[in-house]
Design an enzyme around this catalytic site. Structure first.
Site, short mmCIF file in Angstrom:
data_model
loop_
_atom_site.label_atom_id
_atom_site.label_comp_id
_atom_site.label_asym_id
_atom_site.label_seq_id
_atom_site.Cartn_x
_atom_site.Cartn_y
_atom_site.Cartn_z
N HIS A 85 0.89 -1.06 0.09
CA HIS A 85 0.32 0.11 0.25
C HIS A 85 0.75 0.75 0.22
O HIS A 85 1.44 1.62 1.13
CB HIS A 85 -1.18 0.08 1.02
CG HIS A 85 -2.31 1.11 1.24
ND1 HIS A 85 -2.81 0.43 1.77
CD2 HIS A 85 -1.64 2.21 1.14
CE1 HIS A 85 -3.33 2.08 1.57
NE2 HIS A 85 -2.71 2.97 1.48
N HIS B 225 -3.48 -1.56 -5.49
CA HIS B 225 -4.83 0.16 -5.65
C HIS B 225 -3.55 2.04 -6.88
O HIS B 225 -3.37 2.42 -5.57
CB HIS B 225 -5.41 0.79 -4.61
CG HIS B 225 -4.85 -0.08 -3.51
ND1 HIS B 225 -3.34 0.69 -3.08
CD2 HIS B 225 -5.89 0.18 -2.25
CE1 HIS B 225 -3.09 0.33 -1.56
NE2 HIS B 225 -4.65 0.07 -1.35
N ASP C 279 -10.62 -4.01 -2.85
CA ASP C 279 -9.92 -3.56 -2.36
C ASP C 279 -11.54 -3.61 -0.77
O ASP C 279 -11.65 -1.91 -0.19
CB ASP C 279 -9.33 -1.64 -2.18
CG ASP C 279 -8.40 -1.30 -1.03
OD1 ASP C 279 -8.55 -2.62 0.26
OD2 ASP C 279 -8.23 -0.14 -0.85
N HIS D 183 -17.49 -0.22 5.77
CA HIS D 183 -17.39 0.38 7.41
C HIS D 183 -18.68 0.34 7.34
O HIS D 183 -19.05 0.69 6.58
CB HIS D 183 -17.26 1.51 7.18
CG HIS D 183 -15.20 1.06 7.25
ND1 HIS D 183 -14.46 1.06 8.04
CD2 HIS D 183 -14.20 1.56 6.25
CE1 HIS D 183 -13.40 1.17 7.98
NE2 HIS D 183 -12.76 1.11 6.60
O1 DOR Z 1 -9.76 2.40 2.19
C1 DOR Z 1 -9.21 1.82 3.05
N1 DOR Z 1 -9.16 1.08 3.78
N2 DOR Z 1 -7.37 1.87 2.58
C2 DOR Z 1 -7.42 0.66 2.72
O2 DOR Z 1 -5.81 0.54 2.56
C3 DOR Z 1 -7.51 -0.35 4.01
C4 DOR Z 1 -8.67 0.00 4.30
C5 DOR Z 1 -9.72 -0.81 5.21
O3 DOR Z 1 -8.80 -1.74 5.54
O4 DOR Z 1 -10.67 -0.05 6.10
#
Ligand code: DOR
Length: 441
Positions: free
Chosen positions: A181, A235, A306, A310
């Site tokens: 990353h 990404h 990816d 959430h």
């Molecule tokens: O936006 C992101 N969320 N990028 C990441 O690399 C980690 C990920 C997460 O785990 O929430």
């Protein structure tokens, strides 16, 4: 299901390894494809026959970057809910990231994920081991793993490895793939202070700007070249990084792009606010264009979602308290197939980027093609009908998609994992279990 379970798919438009299509039949026995022919004669040993008239048969999608949150963050997602979403999206295998709780940084943590997956996961699974400043022996010895994940930026605590002197020994020792990353944490930190107090989520793309991504990608490339170490850049988000790779990409380096970095840009913040917030952030329409061209030209090798769910409550906390990430496994294939149907690329290219090229880069044997001897991980898609992405229909536990309202074609009709139907016309077969993926040395 018996180990000799036999499936016959008839009259499918089959994508062959040559990239051509033929209308024909395929037979699977146990976990394998055994025959691909224009017409397979009727036989009594067939357990189930599928009439695929009008449907297109592709190798199952292998999503090489997902965050499935188990163990520890199951309120966002877990291996069962995520793998249901995979089955619906035509994703038959995934490679999952180590930022769970506990972090996947030891053999024991890896073993725990493998056991949980054997118990709950409807599709095939593989896991990265996360690098910390202290776990070099684990990075060298842990098995089985698709590779080492390094967060050069955008991580907190233990998983952040952001100094060259700490990165260098990881590149110097061992030979397994390193996936990065690539964001420059020092630059992000400084800019976070500079822009403190701004709550418009669009500022996210300025704080974690293109330069932050370019700096880290340059450093990873430098170390990879010094040690001729297999490197995968996760990404890729900026046109500048794509141009960098176009000029100088060693044969042992690969790169991926997400559908959202191809199809969304900073204008998304106005429409969906913090749901558009991810790391690395969305960029400009110009970046979308350059990334597309790099993908078409083979500078970028494949596609990952990816998938980083959430909850809506977490996203509603408002910037900068809202977490970064968006879900993706349910929509990635139809999103890309819709692009193909609109003429931006071919169906065969989409399948290469979402399956064949991933299997090659991660050295996953017997996956990514429809041919006798390959694993029967397959997806039958409908390219004739368009349906919108609808929030109420998503299976990911977070319960939303950044692509709600997008009218897409190429939705999976049937998904098959190891010769077993796991998703069929809206129904999940939740008793199906995937297998651990193997990775050749
Ligand atoms: O936006 C992101 N969320 N990028 C990441 O690399 C980690 C990920 C997460 O785990 O929430």
């Amino acid at each position: 299901m018996s180990s000799n379970h036999c499936l016959l798919i008839r009259h499918a438009r089959i994508l062959l390894p040559t990239g051509e299509f033929v209308v024909g039949d395929i037979e699977t026995r146990g976990r394998e494809i055994v025959r691909v022919e224009s017409e397979i004669p009727p036989s009594t040993r067939v357990d189930k026959e599928i009439d695929a008239n009008g449907l297109t048969l592709l190798p199952g999608v292998i999503d090489p970057q997902v965050h499935f949150r188990e163990p520890g963050l199951e309120h966002k997602e877990d291996l069962f809910s995520a793998s249901c979403a995979c089955a619906k999206g035509g994703v038959t295998s995934f490679l999952e990231m180590p930022n769970t709780r506990p972090l996947t940084i030891t053999q024991a943590a890896l073993d725990d994920k493998l056991q949980r997956s054997a118990d709950h996961c409807l599709v095939n699974y593989g896991f990265f081991i996360g690098a910390t400043p202290e776990n070099l022996p684990d990075l060298r010895d842990a098995q089985p793993t698709c590779g080492i994940k390094i967060f050069m930026g955008s991580a907190h605590g233990h998983l952040l490895v952001d100094h060259e002197e700490v990165l260098e020994p990881i590149f110097a020792q061992g030979d397994r793939l390193i996936a990065v990353h690539a964001e420059d944490q020092a630059r992000i930190r400084a800019r976070r202070e500079q822009f403190a107090g701004i709550t418009d989520p669009a500022i996210h793309s300025q704080i974690q700007d293109s330069q932050a991504a370019v700096n880290a990608t340059k450093l990873a490339l430098k170390l990879s070249k010094k040690y001729q170490r297999r490197l995968h850049i996760l990404h890729l988000s900026t046109g500048e990084e794509a141009q960098l790779l176009r000029q100088d990409k060693p044969s042992w380096v690969t790169a991926e792009v997400t559908p959202q970095h191809l199809l969304l840009n900073t204008s998304a913040y106005e429409k969906i606010g913090t749901l558009a917030q991810m790391n690395p952030p969305l960029r400009t329409p110009q970046d979308n264009q350059v990334l597309w061209q790099a993908l078409l030209d083979g500078v970028i090798d494949f596609i990952a979602t990816d998938h980083a769910p959430h909850t809506l409550e977490e996203k509603a906390k408002g910037y900068p308290h809202s977490p970064s990430g968006m879900p993706g496994v349910e929509t990635s294939l139809p999103l890309m197939l819709t692009q193909a149907m609109e003429g931006r690329c071919t169906i065969a290219q989409v399948s290469n980027w979402m399956s064949t090229a991933v299997a090659q880069a991660y050295r996953i044997p017997n996956k990514g093609a429809i041919a006798p001897g390959y694993d029967a991980d397959l997806v039958l898609v409908d390219l004739d009908n368009y349906r919108p992405v609808v929030r109420e229909e998503v299976l990911t536990k977070c319960g939303w998609s950044p692509f709600e309202g997008w009218n897409l074609t190429g939705w999976p009709v049937i998904t098959i994992v190891g010769g077993q139907i796991v998703y069929e016309r809206g129904q999940l077969h939740t008793e199906v279990r995937g297998q651990p993926l193997a990775f050749d040395a």
